[in-house]
Design a protein around this motif. Sequence first.
Motif, PDB file in Angstrom:
ATOM      1  N   GLY A  60       1.661   4.997  -3.097  1.00  0.00           N
ATOM      2  CA  GLY A  60       0.324   4.665  -3.559  1.00  0.00           C
ATOM      3  C   GLY A  60      -0.177   3.303  -3.131  1.00  0.00           C
ATOM      4  N   ILE A  61       0.333   2.773  -2.050  1.00  0.00           N
ATOM      5  CA  ILE A  61      -0.129   1.475  -1.559  1.00  0.00           C
ATOM      6  C   ILE A  61      -1.369   1.733  -0.708  1.00  0.00           C
ATOM      7  CG2 ILE A  61       0.451  -0.551  -0.195  1.00  0.00           C
ATOM      8  CD1 ILE A  61       3.380   0.021  -0.897  1.00  0.00           C
ATOM      9  N   ILE A  62      -2.482   1.145  -1.118  1.00  0.00           N
ATOM     10  CA  ILE A  62      -3.739   1.457  -0.447  1.00  0.00           C
ATOM     11  C   ILE A  62      -4.155   0.399   0.571  1.00  0.00           C
ATOM     12  CG2 ILE A  62      -4.634   2.858  -2.329  1.00  0.00           C
ATOM     13  CD1 ILE A  62      -6.202   0.422  -3.267  1.00  0.00           C
ATOM     14  N   ALA A  63      -3.499  -0.737   0.573  1.00  0.00           N
ATOM     15  CA  ALA A  63      -3.901  -1.839   1.454  1.00  0.00           C
ATOM     16  C   ALA A  63      -2.909  -2.021   2.600  1.00  0.00           C
ATOM     17  CB  ALA A  63      -4.032  -3.115   0.647  1.00  0.00           C
ATOM     18  N   GLU A  64      -2.409  -0.919   3.159  1.00  0.00           N
ATOM     19  CA  GLU A  64      -1.355  -1.040   4.175  1.00  0.00           C
ATOM     20  C   GLU A  64      -1.808  -1.803   5.415  1.00  0.00           C
ATOM     21  OE1 GLU A  64      -3.537   2.748   4.817  1.00  0.00           O
ATOM     22  OE2 GLU A  64      -2.412   2.051   3.110  1.00  0.00           O
ATOM     23  N   LYS A  65      -3.065  -1.665   5.815  1.00  0.00           N
ATOM     24  CA  LYS A  65      -3.553  -2.395   6.993  1.00  0.00           C
ATOM     25  C   LYS A  65      -3.640  -3.896   6.710  1.00  0.00           C
ATOM     26  CE  LYS A  65      -6.002   1.437   9.011  1.00  0.00           C
ATOM     27  NZ  LYS A  65      -7.239   1.990   9.537  1.00  0.00           N
ATOM     28  N   LYS A  66      -4.127  -4.247   5.540  1.00  0.00           N
ATOM     29  CA  LYS A  66      -4.215  -5.663   5.168  1.00  0.00           C
ATOM     30  C   LYS A  66      -2.822  -6.280   5.081  1.00  0.00           C
ATOM     31  CE  LYS A  66      -8.411  -5.269   2.377  1.00  0.00           C
ATOM     32  NZ  LYS A  66      -8.942  -5.421   1.010  1.00  0.00           N
ATOM     33  N   ILE A  67      -1.870  -5.522   4.546  1.00  0.00           N
ATOM     34  CA  ILE A  67      -0.492  -6.021   4.420  1.00  0.00           C
ATOM     35  C   ILE A  67       0.099  -6.277   5.801  1.00  0.00           C
ATOM     36  CG2 ILE A  67       1.848  -5.421   3.682  1.00  0.00           C
ATOM     37  CD1 ILE A  67       0.535  -3.914   1.325  1.00  0.00           C
ATOM     38  N   ALA A  68      -0.110  -5.335   6.723  1.00  0.00           N
ATOM     39  CA  ALA A  68       0.435  -5.475   8.071  1.00  0.00           C
ATOM     40  C   ALA A  68      -0.178  -6.674   8.799  1.00  0.00           C
ATOM     41  CB  ALA A  68       0.198  -4.190   8.859  1.00  0.00           C
ATOM     42  N   GLN A  69      -1.432  -6.957   8.542  1.00  0.00           N
ATOM     43  CA  GLN A  69      -2.098  -8.072   9.219  1.00  0.00           C
ATOM     44  C   GLN A  69      -1.739  -9.427   8.618  1.00  0.00           C
ATOM     45  OE1 GLN A  69      -6.205  -6.971   8.946  1.00  0.00           O
ATOM     46  NE2 GLN A  69      -6.075  -5.468  10.608  1.00  0.00           N
ATOM     47  N   ALA A  70      -1.334  -9.471   7.373  1.00  0.00           N
ATOM     48  CA  ALA A  70      -1.067 -10.743   6.693  1.00  0.00           C
ATOM     49  C   ALA A  70       0.400 -11.165   6.770  1.00  0.00           C
ATOM     50  CB  ALA A  70      -1.484 -10.632   5.227  1.00  0.00           C
ATOM     51  N   ARG A  71       1.203 -10.511   7.558  1.00  0.00           N
ATOM     52  CA  ARG A  71       2.625 -10.838   7.656  1.00  0.00           C
ATOM     53  C   ARG A  71       2.821 -12.181   8.326  1.00  0.00           C
ATOM     54  NH1 ARG A  71       4.436  -4.979   9.952  1.00  0.00           N
ATOM     55  NH2 ARG A  71       4.260  -3.879   8.000  1.00  0.00           N
ATOM     56  N   PRO A  72       3.907 -12.832   8.115  1.00  0.00           N
ATOM     57  CA  PRO A  72       5.086 -12.533   7.296  1.00  0.00           C
ATOM     58  C   PRO A  72       4.901 -13.013   5.854  1.00  0.00           C
ATOM     59  CG  PRO A  72       5.523 -14.495   8.554  1.00  0.00           C
ATOM     60  CD  PRO A  72       4.136 -14.019   8.956  1.00  0.00           C
ATOM     61  N   PHE A  73       5.676 -12.430   4.971  1.00  0.00           N
ATOM     62  CA  PHE A  73       5.673 -12.784   3.554  1.00  0.00           C
ATOM     63  C   PHE A  73       7.014 -13.412   3.192  1.00  0.00           C
ATOM     64  CE2 PHE A  73       2.845  -9.104   3.944  1.00  0.00           C
ATOM     65  CZ  PHE A  73       1.690  -9.598   3.355  1.00  0.00           C
ATOM     66  N   ARG A  74       6.986 -14.439   2.360  1.00  0.00           N
ATOM     67  CA  ARG A  74       8.235 -15.031   1.868  1.00  0.00           C
ATOM     68  C   ARG A  74       8.774 -14.247   0.686  1.00  0.00           C
ATOM     69  NH1 ARG A  74       6.277 -20.398   0.390  1.00  0.00           N
ATOM     70  NH2 ARG A  74       4.259 -19.680   1.078  1.00  0.00           N
ATOM     71  N   SER A  75       7.876 -13.651  -0.102  1.00  0.00           N
ATOM     72  CA  SER A  75       8.295 -12.805  -1.221  1.00  0.00           C
ATOM     73  C   SER A  75       7.261 -11.691  -1.392  1.00  0.00           C
ATOM     74  CB  SER A  75       8.416 -13.601  -2.522  1.00  0.00           C
ATOM     75  OG  SER A  75       7.140 -13.900  -3.040  1.00  0.00           O
ATOM     76  N   LYS A  76       7.664 -10.660  -2.062  1.00  0.00           N
ATOM     77  CA  LYS A  76       6.755  -9.527  -2.230  1.00  0.00           C
ATOM     78  C   LYS A  76       5.621  -9.852  -3.199  1.00  0.00           C
ATOM     79  CE  LYS A  76       9.830  -7.285  -5.569  1.00  0.00           C
ATOM     80  NZ  LYS A  76      10.602  -6.072  -5.836  1.00  0.00           N
TER      81      LYS A  76
END
Length: 106
Positions: A60-76
Motif C-alpha cells: 500500500g505504498i503510494i509514493a513509490e516514485k517520490k521515494i525512488a527520487q529522494a534516495r538515499p535515506f539514513r533511516s526509514k
Amino acid sequence: MTRFRLAVIVLFVFPFALAGSPQMKAQTKPPATSAPKQVKLKPIDINSALEEDFVLGGRGIIAEKKIAQARPFRSKYELVSKQLLTREQYDKVKDSLVAKQPPKKK
C-alpha cells in the motif's frame, strides 16, 4: 404436591437433558474460522528497491516514485520527515521497510 414435584423435575432435569442433545452441542460450538494464514513478506529496502517492488509487495505504498527520487535515506523514518508519507501511511508499512546503508569504502 405431585404437581410441585413434576414442576421441579421439569425445571431441573429438562435443561440437563437438552445440554446432552446433539442439537444443543452444535449451537454451542464456536464457529469454524477459515482465516488465511499470514505470510511473512521480506522487507523492502527503500534505498535499493525498484518502484515495482513497492507496488508488487502489496504494502500500500503510494509514493513509490517520490521515494525512488529522494534516495538515499539514513533511516526509514525519513519518509515522514521528508513528507513523502503521512504518519498514518508510515505506521501501516513501517514493519515491512528497511533502509540499508551501502558498505563503507576503505
